[in-house]
Design an enzyme around this catalytic site. Sequence first.
Site, PDB file in Angstrom:
ATOM      1  N   HIS A 139       5.985   8.911  -8.640  1.00  0.00           N
ATOM      2  CA  HIS A 139       5.052   8.114  -9.434  1.00  0.00           C
ATOM      3  C   HIS A 139       3.856   7.738  -8.570  1.00  0.00           C
ATOM      4  O   HIS A 139       4.015   7.197  -7.469  1.00  0.00           O
ATOM      5  CB  HIS A 139       5.731   6.846  -9.955  1.00  0.00           C
ATOM      6  CG  HIS A 139       6.588   7.093 -11.159  1.00  0.00           C
ATOM      7  ND1 HIS A 139       6.955   6.083 -12.020  1.00  0.00           N
ATOM      8  CD2 HIS A 139       7.135   8.234 -11.641  1.00  0.00           C
ATOM      9  CE1 HIS A 139       7.698   6.601 -12.989  1.00  0.00           C
ATOM     10  NE2 HIS A 139       7.832   7.890 -12.776  1.00  0.00           N
TER      11      HIS A 139
ATOM     12  N   TYR B  33       4.515  -2.654 -16.658  1.00  0.00           N
ATOM     13  CA  TYR B  33       4.807  -4.078 -16.492  1.00  0.00           C
ATOM     14  C   TYR B  33       3.963  -4.837 -17.515  1.00  0.00           C
ATOM     15  O   TYR B  33       2.731  -4.789 -17.454  1.00  0.00           O
ATOM     16  CB  TYR B  33       4.443  -4.546 -15.094  1.00  0.00           C
ATOM     17  CG  TYR B  33       5.346  -4.036 -13.991  1.00  0.00           C
ATOM     18  CD1 TYR B  33       6.316  -4.863 -13.426  1.00  0.00           C
ATOM     19  CD2 TYR B  33       5.242  -2.742 -13.499  1.00  0.00           C
ATOM     20  CE1 TYR B  33       7.154  -4.422 -12.418  1.00  0.00           C
ATOM     21  CE2 TYR B  33       6.073  -2.276 -12.482  1.00  0.00           C
ATOM     22  CZ  TYR B  33       7.024  -3.125 -11.948  1.00  0.00           C
ATOM     23  OH  TYR B  33       7.850  -2.686 -10.950  1.00  0.00           O
TER      24      TYR B  33
ATOM     25  N   PRO C 299      13.875  -8.673  -8.882  1.00  0.00           N
ATOM     26  CA  PRO C 299      13.616  -7.227  -8.972  1.00  0.00           C
ATOM     27  C   PRO C 299      12.204  -6.841  -9.373  1.00  0.00           C
ATOM     28  O   PRO C 299      11.873  -5.658  -9.357  1.00  0.00           O
ATOM     29  CB  PRO C 299      14.629  -6.763 -10.032  1.00  0.00           C
ATOM     30  CG  PRO C 299      14.886  -7.980 -10.867  1.00  0.00           C
ATOM     31  CD  PRO C 299      14.797  -9.146  -9.925  1.00  0.00           C
TER      32      PRO C 299
ATOM     33  N   LYS D 124      11.876  -4.260  -4.437  1.00  0.00           N
ATOM     34  CA  LYS D 124      11.974  -4.311  -2.979  1.00  0.00           C
ATOM     35  C   LYS D 124      13.393  -4.323  -2.427  1.00  0.00           C
ATOM     36  O   LYS D 124      13.584  -4.083  -1.231  1.00  0.00           O
ATOM     37  CB  LYS D 124      11.255  -5.566  -2.462  1.00  0.00           C
ATOM     38  CG  LYS D 124       9.758  -5.519  -2.623  1.00  0.00           C
ATOM     39  CD  LYS D 124       9.155  -4.456  -1.735  1.00  0.00           C
ATOM     40  CE  LYS D 124       7.718  -4.163  -2.104  1.00  0.00           C
ATOM     41  NZ  LYS D 124       7.400  -2.760  -2.152  1.00  0.00           N
TER      42      LYS D 124
ATOM     43  N   TYR E 245       3.334  -2.520  -3.041  1.00  0.00           N
ATOM     44  CA  TYR E 245       4.301  -1.844  -3.903  1.00  0.00           C
ATOM     45  C   TYR E 245       4.819  -0.562  -3.252  1.00  0.00           C
ATOM     46  O   TYR E 245       6.022  -0.253  -3.317  1.00  0.00           O
ATOM     47  CB  TYR E 245       3.656  -1.518  -5.244  1.00  0.00           C
ATOM     48  CG  TYR E 245       4.647  -1.248  -6.353  1.00  0.00           C
ATOM     49  CD1 TYR E 245       4.992  -2.242  -7.272  1.00  0.00           C
ATOM     50  CD2 TYR E 245       5.246  -0.002  -6.506  1.00  0.00           C
ATOM     51  CE1 TYR E 245       5.908  -2.010  -8.283  1.00  0.00           C
ATOM     52  CE2 TYR E 245       6.167   0.237  -7.509  1.00  0.00           C
ATOM     53  CZ  TYR E 245       6.492  -0.768  -8.395  1.00  0.00           C
ATOM     54  OH  TYR E 245       7.411  -0.522  -9.403  1.00  0.00           O
TER      55      TYR E 245
END
Length: 391
Positions: A72, A201, A293, A297, A385
């Site tokens: 991704h 998200y 979550p 991580k 990220y």
Amino acid sequence: MRTTVGIVGAGPAGLLLARLLHTAGIDSVVLESRDRAYVEHRQRAGILEQGTVDVLRAAGAGERMDREGLRHDGIELRFDRTRHRIDFPALTGGRSVMVHAQTEVCKDLIALQLKEGHPLLFEAEALAVEDATTARPRVRYRHEGRDAVLECDYVAGCDGFWGIARRAIPERLGRTFERSYPYAWLGILADVPPSHEELVYARHDRGFALLSMRSPSVSRLYLQVPEGTDPDDWSDDAVWTELERRFETDDGWRLERGPVTQKSVTPMRSFVHEPMRHGRLFLAGDAAHIVPPTGAKGLNLAVGDVVTLARALIHRRDTGSDQLLDAYSATCLRRVWQAERFSHDMTALLHRTPDATPFEDRLQLARLARLTSSRAAMTDLAECYTGFPLG
């Protein structure tokens, strides 16, 4: 039984540490309280940072990941019925993430350990870590109905939050930092292709939602729900209806439904234990820290811990110096606290607290608007990220 490194726990932290030590020529024994089938099927994280991907490849455990995993190059943020993509490679000099379930990572590491590595004992319940401050620490355990002792030079506590390793550190010598959140995630696995090629998200006035996946044909989705929610209180139709509502946009995007095969609720909390070392006992992964979550991580922090520990053990063997072992806790905690910060920030940015005021709602939207319009802000998110430096 005697070995150089006794590893308590065959999750991703313990299994990867065993693999890294094996490739370096350092012997170890892994003790796992559960059976192999349980370890290979417990559902956990599914996002691998760039550094984790690189470590698995270097350890010889990346072949199936590269074949079946989903690279991704970004994520999508949704709020106010609008869509905003964060392009990771463009903001980080080429870094990305990989969607590949923790269960699959564990399967590959277990197969490698049983084929090439040192002993891996399933259904071997660790009972206590003893003499951690001496040159000969011991792990008492029970296997095949018999009590036994594993003598070693070092112990790696990779046995999770509820394991016995952290309890071997006297309370007066440790300190914990924690926070519980007033909401949880209701998660489903569904036999339907993901409705978007990357993770989504979504911040909504009714609560957070996440669109993720396990494979090109299996979707993983989450809803923010009140803390203590019973998943049986939600019918499949109710879950899909609420997901559609929270993901809705003004451009006609649609969420595809499919058969739900699993439903569960995940509590949200942050936890750190300091220090991560006591004598010759070293904590790694969830034994030392928990993150909500939202930032993806947890697994990646465990990888960072064991990479740091493996380097320190190799350095000790090659040079006779304890310098890196002595620095283990401080080295890991720098990365841990950055991950805690990022995970908390993502959680606070996207979730609506039960008592949120209109003012707080507007601040959330203002933060999201800034994040998606500022290259500097997007770069910070993308760098966090895709992963902090290992070690």
